[in-house]
Design a protein around this motif. Structure first.
Motif, mmCIF file in Angstrom:
data_model
loop_
_atom_site.group_PDB
_atom_site.id
_atom_site.type_symbol
_atom_site.label_atom_id
_atom_site.label_comp_id
_atom_site.label_asym_id
_atom_site.label_seq_id
_atom_site.Cartn_x
_atom_site.Cartn_y
_atom_site.Cartn_z
ATOM 1 N N ALA A 179 3.266 -2.844 1.165
ATOM 2 C CA ALA A 179 1.889 -2.907 1.673
ATOM 3 C C ALA A 179 1.394 -1.507 2.014
ATOM 4 N N ALA A 180 2.234 -0.714 2.672
ATOM 5 C CA ALA A 180 1.813 0.633 3.063
ATOM 6 C C ALA A 180 1.560 1.495 1.833
ATOM 7 N N ARG A 181 2.421 1.356 0.821
ATOM 8 C CA ARG A 181 2.254 2.199 -0.368
ATOM 9 C C ARG A 181 1.001 1.835 -1.133
ATOM 10 N N THR A 182 0.670 0.547 -1.191
ATOM 11 C CA THR A 182 -0.549 0.175 -1.901
ATOM 12 C C THR A 182 -1.789 0.634 -1.123
ATOM 13 N N LEU A 183 -1.624 0.875 0.198
ATOM 14 C CA LEU A 183 -2.727 1.408 1.005
ATOM 15 C C LEU A 183 -2.677 2.938 1.061
ATOM 16 N N GLY A 184 -1.873 3.528 0.200
ATOM 17 C CA GLY A 184 -1.889 4.982 0.060
ATOM 18 C C GLY A 184 -1.028 5.738 1.055
ATOM 19 N N VAL A 185 -0.101 5.049 1.730
ATOM 20 C CA VAL A 185 0.773 5.732 2.691
ATOM 21 C C VAL A 185 2.177 5.797 2.094
ATOM 22 N N ARG A 193 4.843 6.061 10.105
ATOM 23 C CA ARG A 193 3.849 5.026 10.414
ATOM 24 C C ARG A 193 4.352 3.621 10.163
#
Lengths: 288, 250
Positions: A179-185, A193
Motif C-alpha cells: 500500500a505504501a509503495r503504491t502511494l509513492g513511499v 513511516r
C-alpha cells in the motif's frame, strides 16, 4: 401461549448457576482491592511468623524490621542517594540499549544478511546472564568505574530489545508495504513511516522486558562490584552488599522491597500505560 | 489509449517449480473507461493489477500507461486492496494524507477536506481506523487513493470483504465519485453482477494461466438495474463462460 418442545428443552438444559455470581461480585469490587488485601494479608502473616520466634531474628527479616531499616536509611539520606545513583546508571544503560538495540533489530528484521550474521550472534549471546559478563567488564573497565556497571546493564537489556524489534519488523504485514509503495513511499521513508510504526507494539513489549532485565543486571552488578564509600554511594545493590557484610538482614530485605516496588511502579506506570495507549489507538484487543 | 497491455506474461518461481500466472495477455483501456476483470479465483487477476501498479515486474511483454512503460509504482496509478490496507497508527486524515508528502501544507489540507467530503466522511477526520465500519474504511482508502490525484485507479476486489448491502451501496458511491471526477478504472472482481453494474466493458479471464476468454461490452445506460433483463442475460452468459472454464479445468 404454548411453549414449544425446543423452548422447553432449552430451559431444561440451562446450566446450574450459584445465586451469587462470581463475575458480578468481581466487577463490583475490582481486582485492585483483591490484590492489595492479598498482599496485606501476606505481610501480616509474615509478621506473625516472625513474632513467633521460630527463626532467629538475625536470619529472618520481618516487616517491622524492614520498616525500621527503611526509616533509618531514609532519615540519613543513604536510601535516596542509592536510588538516585542506581537510577542514573539504569537510565544511561537502558537508553544505550534502546539507541543501539532498536536500529540493530530493525536491520536484522529487514535484511537477510544481517539476520544470518548479527542475528545469529545475538541468539548466541542472549542466554548469557548479565552477571557472567562481570569478569570481562572488570578487565576492560576499572571495576570501580561507572562504565563497568553500565556495561553490565547493557548486556542485560540489549538482547531482548533486538529480538523483539526484529520479530516486530519481520511481522509487518506485506500489505502495508505494498500500500505504501503504491502511494509513492519507498526506501528509507518506507522504513520510517511504515516499518517502524507497524513494529511499535512489538518494540514496546521488548522495551518492557528489557527494563526488567536491566534492573536485575544492575542490582547484580552493584552487589558484585561494590566498593565501600559513603552510605548509599554504591547504589541499591551496594546497600545489599553493606547489609551482607554487617549481617543486617532487615536492610537486605528493605532494599529487596524497594527494588520490587520501584521496578513494579516503572513497569505499571510507564510501560503499562504506554501499551494500553497503543492498543487503544490501534483498536487492538486488551489481552493484558 | 490510457492503459496498453501487450503480450504480458508472468511466471513465478524458478525453472524447477514455476507457476505461469499470466500468458500473453493483451488489452487496452481508454481514458475514463471502467473496465472490469472477472475470472475464477487464482486466475491471475491480482497479479495483473500488481504488474500494472508497478509493484511487480513482468516476465515478458509490456505495459504502457499514457504511452510510458511501467517499471515501478508511479503517482499516475494507485492500487486499492480488498483489505483496505489503512494504517492503524494514523487517524483518518493522516491516512488520506499518507501519499501527499512534499506538497505544501495548505494543499494537503485542501485535498484531505475535498476527498473526505467526496466520499461523505467529512467529520471523521480525527477518527481512528478501528472505529469505522468496513464500508467506511474502504471509503477512506478510496479518498486516500483519489487524494494522490491519479489518472488510473486499480481496484483489486475492493468490495469483496463487505456485506451485500454495503457492497451495493459502495458500487453506487464509486460511480457517483467517478461521474464527479472521471478517472480510468481497472476493477478486478469475482462478482459478475458487480462487474456488469460498474463496467463499460467486462473482460472474462480464463483459469490459470490467465488469458482473456471474452470481452463483453456493457452498452447499458447508468444507473443500471441489477435485475433488468439485459443485466440478467449478460450475467447468465458470463457465468456460463466461467462455468465451462471451470469444467474444462477439472
Amino acid at each position: 401461549m404454548e411453549t414449544s418442545v425446543v423452548q422447553r428443552r432449552v430451559a431444561r438444559e440451562q446450566p446450574w448457576r450459584p445465586r451469587v455470581e462470581w463475575g458480578a461480585w468481581r466487577s463490583r469490587v475490582g481486582p485492585g482491592l483483591v490484590q492489595v488485601s492479598f498482599i496485606a494479608g501476606l505481610v501480616l502473616a509474615w509478621q506473625i511468623v516472625a513474632d513467633l520466634g521460630w527463626f532467629e531474628a538475625s536470619l529472618f527479616p520481618s516487616p517491622r524490621g524492614i520498616a525500621a531499616s527503611f526509616g533509618r536509611w531514609a532519615a540519613n539520606g543513604g536510601l535516596l542517594t542509592a536510588i538516585a545513583i542506581s537510577t542514573r546508571r539504569l537510565a544511561i544503560g537502558y537508553l544505550l540499549c534502546l539507541l543501539v538495540g532498536i536500529p540493530v533489530g530493525m536491520l536484522i528484521g529487514r535484511l537477510r544478511l544481517a539476520e544470518w550474521t548479527l542475528g545469529t550472534l545475538v541468539r548466541l549471546l542472549q542466554p548469557i546472564p548479565g552477571i557472567a559478563w562481570v569478569p570481562l567488564a572488570v578487565a576492560w573497565f576499572l571495576s570501580v568505574s561507572e562504565t563497568a556497571k553500565i556495561f553490565i546493564v547493557i548486556t542485560g537489556g540489549i538482547f531482548p530489545i533486538i529480538i523483539s524489534t526484529s520479530a516486530g519488523v519481520r511481522a509487518v504485514p506485506p500489505l502495508y508495504l505494498r500500500a505504501a509503495r503504491t502511494l509513492g513511499v519507498d526506501g528509507l521513508a518506507l522504513f520510517a513511516r511504515v516499518v517502524f510504526p507497524a513494529a511499535v507494539p512489538s518494540i514496546v513489549a521488548g522495551m518492557r522486558i528489557a527494563w526488567a532485565f536491566c534492573w536485575r543486571a544492575l542490582a547484580a552488578a552493584e552487589i558484585v562490584l561494590a566498593v565501600r564509600t559513603g552510605p548509599g554511594q554504591e547504589g541499591l545493590g551496594g546497600l545489599i552488599d553493606v547489609a551482607r557484610q554487617f549481617s543486617q538482614i532487615d536492610t537486605a530485605g528493605m532494599v529487596m522491597v524497594v527494588l520490587a516496588v520501584l521496578g513494579l511502579a516503572a513497569d505499571g506506570l510507564v510501560f503499562g500505560t504506554l501499551e494500553r495507549r497503543i492498543r487503544a489507538q490501534r483498536g487492538l484487543g486488551n489481552d493484558e | 489509449m490510457k492503459i496498453h497491455v501487450q503480450d504480458l506474461t508472468k511466471q513465478y518461481g524458478s525453472n524447477g517449480r514455476s507457476v505461469l500466472a499470466l500468458r500473453q495477455i493483451s488489452f487496452n483501456v481508454a481514458e475514463h473507461e471502467i473496465v472490469c476483470l472477472v475470472g475464477l479465483s487464482g486466475c491471475g487477476k491480482s497479479t495483473l493489477l500488481n504488474l500494472i501498479a508497478g509493484l511487480d515486474r513482468p516476465t515478458a511483454g509490456r505495459i504502457l500507461v499514457n504511452g510510458r512503460e511501467v517499471t515501478r509504482p508511479g503517482p499516475d496509478r494507485v492500487l486499492m486492496f480488498q483489505d483496505y490496507a489503512l494504517f492503524p497508527w494514523l487517524d483518518v486524515q493522516q491516512n488520506v494524507a499518507f501519499g501527499l508528502h512534499g506538497l505544501p501544507p495548505t494543499e494537503v489540507r485542501a485535498r484531505i477536506d475535498r476527498y473526505l467530503d467526496l466520499v461523505r466522511l467529512s467529520g471523521f477526520q480525527k477518527s481512528r481506523i478501528h472505529e469505522l465500519s468496513g464500508g467506511m474504511q474502504q471509503r477512506v482508502a478510496l479518498a486516500r487513493a483519489l487524494a494522490m490525484n491519479p489518472e488510473v485507479l486499480l481496484m483489486d476486489e475492493p468490495f469483496a470483504a463487505l456485506d451485500c448491502q454495503t457492497r451495493n451501496l459502495m458500487q453506487a458511491e464509486l460511480l457517483r465519485v467517478w461521474e464527479q471526477e472521471p478517472r480510468t478504472i481497472l476493477f478486478v472482481t469475482h462478482n459478475v453482477e458487480e462487474a456488469i453494474f460498474l463496467g463499460d466493458r467486462v473482460l472474462v479471464l480464463s483459469a490459470r494461466p490467465g488469458r482473456i476468454l471474452e470481452t463483453v461490452p456493457v452498452d447499458l445506460p447508468r444507473p443500471r438495474q441489477r435485475t433488468s433483463r439485459a443485466v440478467v442475460e449478460m450475467r447468465e452468459h458470463i457465468l456460463n463462460v466461467l462455468a465451462n472454464e471451470m469444467l474444462r479445468e477439472t
